[in-house]
Design a protein around this motif. Structure first.
Motif, PDB file in Angstrom:
ATOM      1  N   LYS A   1       0.833  -1.214   0.000  1.00 45.32           N
ATOM      2  CA  LYS A   1       0.000   0.000   0.000  1.00 45.32           C
ATOM      3  C   LYS A   1       0.861   1.255   0.000  1.00 45.32           C
ATOM      4  CE  LYS A   1      -4.140  -1.955   1.889  1.00 45.32           C
ATOM      5  NZ  LYS A   1      -5.348  -1.698   2.601  1.00 45.32           N
ATOM      6  N   GLU A   2       1.953   1.244   0.726  1.00 47.23           N
ATOM      7  CA  GLU A   2       2.850   2.406   0.754  1.00 47.23           C
ATOM      8  C   GLU A   2       3.549   2.587  -0.596  1.00 47.23           C
ATOM      9  OE1 GLU A   2       3.351   4.766   3.122  1.00 47.23           O
ATOM     10  OE2 GLU A   2       1.631   3.845   4.095  1.00 47.23           O
ATOM     11  N   LYS A   3       3.937   1.468  -1.208  1.00 49.70           N
ATOM     12  CA  LYS A   3       4.567   1.532  -2.527  1.00 49.70           C
ATOM     13  C   LYS A   3       3.606   2.114  -3.555  1.00 49.70           C
ATOM     14  CE  LYS A   3       7.457  -2.567  -1.901  1.00 49.70           C
ATOM     15  NZ  LYS A   3       7.749  -3.896  -2.474  1.00 49.70           N
ATOM     16  N   LEU A   4       2.352   1.664  -3.498  1.00 51.09           N
ATOM     17  CA  LEU A   4       1.350   2.173  -4.431  1.00 51.09           C
ATOM     18  C   LEU A   4       1.093   3.660  -4.210  1.00 51.09           C
ATOM     19  CD1 LEU A   4      -1.164  -0.796  -4.460  1.00 51.09           C
ATOM     20  CD2 LEU A   4       0.288  -0.043  -6.337  1.00 51.09           C
ATOM     21  N   LYS A   5       1.108   4.073  -2.959  1.00 51.19           N
ATOM     22  CA  LYS A   5       0.925   5.494  -2.657  1.00 51.19           C
ATOM     23  C   LYS A   5       2.055   6.314  -3.278  1.00 51.19           C
ATOM     24  CE  LYS A   5       0.419   8.692   1.183  1.00 51.19           C
ATOM     25  NZ  LYS A   5       0.424   8.873   2.634  1.00 51.19           N
ATOM     26  N   LEU A   6       3.282   5.826  -3.167  1.00 55.09           N
ATOM     27  CA  LEU A   6       4.428   6.514  -3.777  1.00 55.09           C
ATOM     28  C   LEU A   6       4.312   6.537  -5.298  1.00 55.09           C
ATOM     29  CD1 LEU A   6       7.330   5.145  -1.543  1.00 55.09           C
ATOM     30  CD2 LEU A   6       6.437   7.485  -1.589  1.00 55.09           C
ATOM     31  N   LEU A   7       3.865   5.436  -5.874  1.00 59.43           N
ATOM     32  CA  LEU A   7       3.687   5.368  -7.326  1.00 59.43           C
ATOM     33  C   LEU A   7       2.659   6.388  -7.794  1.00 59.43           C
ATOM     34  CD1 LEU A   7       4.273   3.893 -10.032  1.00 59.43           C
ATOM     35  CD2 LEU A   7       2.402   2.351  -9.446  1.00 59.43           C
TER      36      LEU A   7
ATOM     37  N   SER B   1      -5.550  -2.528 -20.653  1.00 57.82           N
ATOM     38  CA  SER B   1      -4.972  -2.529 -19.312  1.00 57.82           C
ATOM     39  C   SER B   1      -3.572  -3.142 -19.285  1.00 57.82           C
ATOM     40  CB  SER B   1      -5.884  -3.269 -18.348  1.00 57.82           C
ATOM     41  OG  SER B   1      -6.010  -4.621 -18.716  1.00 57.82           O
ATOM     42  N   GLU B   2      -3.300  -4.076 -20.172  1.00 61.31           N
ATOM     43  CA  GLU B   2      -1.965  -4.689 -20.195  1.00 61.31           C
ATOM     44  C   GLU B   2      -0.896  -3.656 -20.555  1.00 61.31           C
ATOM     45  OE1 GLU B   2      -1.081  -7.763 -19.136  1.00 61.31           O
ATOM     46  OE2 GLU B   2      -3.178  -7.866 -18.524  1.00 61.31           O
ATOM     47  N   ALA B   3      -1.209  -2.798 -21.509  1.00 61.53           N
ATOM     48  CA  ALA B   3      -0.282  -1.732 -21.879  1.00 61.53           C
ATOM     49  C   ALA B   3      -0.108  -0.749 -20.720  1.00 61.53           C
ATOM     50  CB  ALA B   3      -0.776  -1.007 -23.123  1.00 61.53           C
ATOM     51  N   MET B   4      -1.210  -0.485 -20.007  1.00 56.27           N
ATOM     52  CA  MET B   4      -1.151   0.376 -18.831  1.00 56.27           C
ATOM     53  C   MET B   4      -0.247  -0.221 -17.762  1.00 56.27           C
ATOM     54  SD  MET B   4      -4.814   1.876 -17.659  1.00 56.27           S
ATOM     55  CE  MET B   4      -4.562   2.692 -16.126  1.00 56.27           C
ATOM     56  N   LEU B   5      -0.394  -1.512 -17.541  1.00 57.00           N
ATOM     57  CA  LEU B   5       0.432  -2.191 -16.547  1.00 57.00           C
ATOM     58  C   LEU B   5       1.910  -2.118 -16.911  1.00 57.00           C
ATOM     59  CD1 LEU B   5      -1.748  -5.310 -15.730  1.00 57.00           C
ATOM     60  CD2 LEU B   5      -1.133  -3.464 -14.169  1.00 57.00           C
ATOM     61  N   ASP B   6       2.210  -2.261 -18.196  1.00 54.09           N
ATOM     62  CA  ASP B   6       3.609  -2.163 -18.633  1.00 54.09           C
ATOM     63  C   ASP B   6       4.195  -0.800 -18.302  1.00 54.09           C
ATOM     64  OD1 ASP B   6       3.508  -4.761 -19.593  1.00 54.09           O
ATOM     65  OD2 ASP B   6       3.063  -4.142 -21.653  1.00 54.09           O
ATOM     66  N   VAL B   7       3.440   0.268 -18.552  1.00 49.28           N
ATOM     67  CA  VAL B   7       3.905   1.624 -18.251  1.00 49.28           C
ATOM     68  C   VAL B   7       4.108   1.774 -16.739  1.00 49.28           C
ATOM     69  CG1 VAL B   7       3.251   4.074 -18.264  1.00 49.28           C
ATOM     70  CG2 VAL B   7       2.846   2.670 -20.293  1.00 49.28           C
ATOM     71  N   LEU B   8       3.138   1.301 -15.957  1.00 45.19           N
ATOM     72  CA  LEU B   8       3.234   1.425 -14.505  1.00 45.19           C
ATOM     73  C   LEU B   8       4.371   0.597 -13.922  1.00 45.19           C
ATOM     74  CD1 LEU B   8      -0.585   1.391 -13.736  1.00 45.19           C
ATOM     75  CD2 LEU B   8       0.972   3.340 -13.449  1.00 45.19           C
TER      76      LEU B   8
ATOM     77  N   ASP C   1       7.161  -0.059 -15.502  1.00 48.44           N
ATOM     78  CA  ASP C   1       8.381   0.685 -15.840  1.00 48.44           C
ATOM     79  C   ASP C   1       8.636   1.800 -14.828  1.00 48.44           C
ATOM     80  OD1 ASP C   1       8.879  -0.907 -18.034  1.00 48.44           O
ATOM     81  OD2 ASP C   1       8.036   0.513 -19.492  1.00 48.44           O
ATOM     82  N   ILE C   2       7.579   2.504 -14.459  1.00 45.57           N
ATOM     83  CA  ILE C   2       7.713   3.583 -13.478  1.00 45.57           C
ATOM     84  C   ILE C   2       8.125   3.019 -12.125  1.00 45.57           C
ATOM     85  CG2 ILE C   2       6.482   5.406 -12.240  1.00 45.57           C
ATOM     86  CD1 ILE C   2       4.646   5.532 -14.759  1.00 45.57           C
ATOM     87  N   SER C   3       7.503   1.908 -11.742  1.00 45.48           N
ATOM     88  CA  SER C   3       7.850   1.252 -10.486  1.00 45.48           C
ATOM     89  C   SER C   3       9.317   0.841 -10.471  1.00 45.48           C
ATOM     90  CB  SER C   3       6.965   0.022 -10.280  1.00 45.48           C
ATOM     91  OG  SER C   3       7.419  -0.752  -9.205  1.00 45.48           O
ATOM     92  N   SER C   4       9.783   0.352 -11.590  1.00 45.46           N
ATOM     93  CA  SER C   4      11.184  -0.050 -11.706  1.00 45.46           C
ATOM     94  C   SER C   4      12.121   1.149 -11.585  1.00 45.46           C
ATOM     95  CB  SER C   4      11.398  -0.767 -13.043  1.00 45.46           C
ATOM     96  OG  SER C   4      12.744  -1.106 -13.203  1.00 45.46           O
ATOM     97  N   GLU C   5      11.760   2.262 -12.260  1.00 41.85           N
ATOM     98  CA  GLU C   5      12.578   3.478 -12.175  1.00 41.85           C
ATOM     99  C   GLU C   5      12.658   4.003 -10.744  1.00 41.85           C
ATOM    100  OE1 GLU C   5      11.083   6.422 -14.885  1.00 41.85           O
ATOM    101  OE2 GLU C   5      11.267   5.079 -16.610  1.00 41.85           O
TER     102      GLU C   5
ATOM    103  N   THR D   1       4.980  -5.707  -8.367  1.00 38.51           N
ATOM    104  CA  THR D   1       4.749  -6.738  -9.375  1.00 38.51           C
ATOM    105  C   THR D   1       3.435  -6.466 -10.091  1.00 38.51           C
ATOM    106  OG1 THR D   1       3.527  -8.181  -7.883  1.00 38.51           O
ATOM    107  CG2 THR D   1       5.940  -8.450  -7.936  1.00 38.51           C
ATOM    108  N   ARG D   2       3.213  -7.183 -11.165  1.00 37.54           N
ATOM    109  CA  ARG D   2       1.961  -7.068 -11.916  1.00 37.54           C
ATOM    110  C   ARG D   2       0.774  -7.425 -11.010  1.00 37.54           C
ATOM    111  NH1 ARG D   2       0.854  -6.671 -17.458  1.00 37.54           N
ATOM    112  NH2 ARG D   2       3.075  -6.637 -17.865  1.00 37.54           N
ATOM    113  N   ASP D   3       0.944  -8.452 -10.180  1.00 37.64           N
ATOM    114  CA  ASP D   3      -0.122  -8.843  -9.254  1.00 37.64           C
ATOM    115  C   ASP D   3      -0.409  -7.752  -8.229  1.00 37.64           C
ATOM    116  OD1 ASP D   3      -0.605 -11.294 -10.446  1.00 37.64           O
ATOM    117  OD2 ASP D   3       0.713 -12.397  -9.096  1.00 37.64           O
ATOM    118  N   ASP D   4       0.634  -7.098  -7.736  1.00 37.16           N
ATOM    119  CA  ASP D   4       0.439  -5.992  -6.792  1.00 37.16           C
ATOM    120  C   ASP D   4      -0.437  -4.914  -7.415  1.00 37.16           C
ATOM    121  OD1 ASP D   4       2.120  -7.196  -4.916  1.00 37.16           O
ATOM    122  OD2 ASP D   4       3.880  -6.040  -5.552  1.00 37.16           O
ATOM    123  N   LEU D   5      -0.192  -4.615  -8.671  1.00 40.87           N
ATOM    124  CA  LEU D   5      -0.937  -3.561  -9.358  1.00 40.87           C
ATOM    125  C   LEU D   5      -2.380  -3.966  -9.655  1.00 40.87           C
ATOM    126  CD1 LEU D   5       1.789  -2.330 -11.862  1.00 40.87           C
ATOM    127  CD2 LEU D   5       1.117  -1.253  -9.705  1.00 40.87           C
ATOM    128  N   THR D   6      -2.595  -5.223 -10.024  1.00 37.99           N
ATOM    129  CA  THR D   6      -3.937  -5.656 -10.420  1.00 37.99           C
ATOM    130  C   THR D   6      -4.831  -6.011  -9.242  1.00 37.99           C
ATOM    131  OG1 THR D   6      -3.198  -7.935 -10.727  1.00 37.99           O
ATOM    132  CG2 THR D   6      -3.208  -6.510 -12.676  1.00 37.99           C
TER     133      THR D   6
END
Length: 111
Positions: free
Chosen positions: A9-15, A35-42, A44-48, A54-59
């Motif tokens: 939840k804290e990671k998502l808040k930062l994102l 949504s798959e393209a959206m997840l890829d962008v998100l 990438d941002i998470s990685s930066e 992870t994808r599961d965290d986001l979905t």
């Protein structure tokens, strides 16, 4: 403290905070065809940001989960089986108040 050790939840808040005012990123997200393209962008941002999401965290966690539902044009509620709920909520608990259900019954939308 390393960002990867934070709760999801804290990671998502930062994102989400990192997206505020990021015109290029927001434009990329709005132009994603699904949504798959959206997840890829998100992701990438998470990685930066070195968040380690992870994808599961986001979905599986709001608000990203809700953005993905909206991008896929999926309904946020399900009325078909007399159990109002968000589609991603497998617990069967409803977030709707009793007055809402009474109102639906009054309009004869609810059985």
């Amino acid at each position: 403290m390393e960002l990867e050790n934070l709760p999801v939840k804290e990671k998502l808040k930062l994102l989400v905070e990192s997206l505020d005012g990021a015109e290029k990123t927001n434009r990329s997200l709005s132009q994603c065809k699904d949504s798959e393209a959206m997840l890829d962008v998100l992701l990438d941002i998470s990685s930066e940001l070195k968040l380690g999401l992870t994808r599961d965290d986001l979905t599986q966690n709001p608000p990203i989960r809700d953005w993905i539902w909206w991008k896929n044009k999926e309904a946020l509620v399900n009325l078909g089986d007399e159990n109002l709920r968000y589609q991603g909520d497998s617990s069967g608990k409803t977030r709707w108040d009793s007055w809402t259900i009474s109102f639906f019954k009054f309009l004869r939308i609810w059985r």
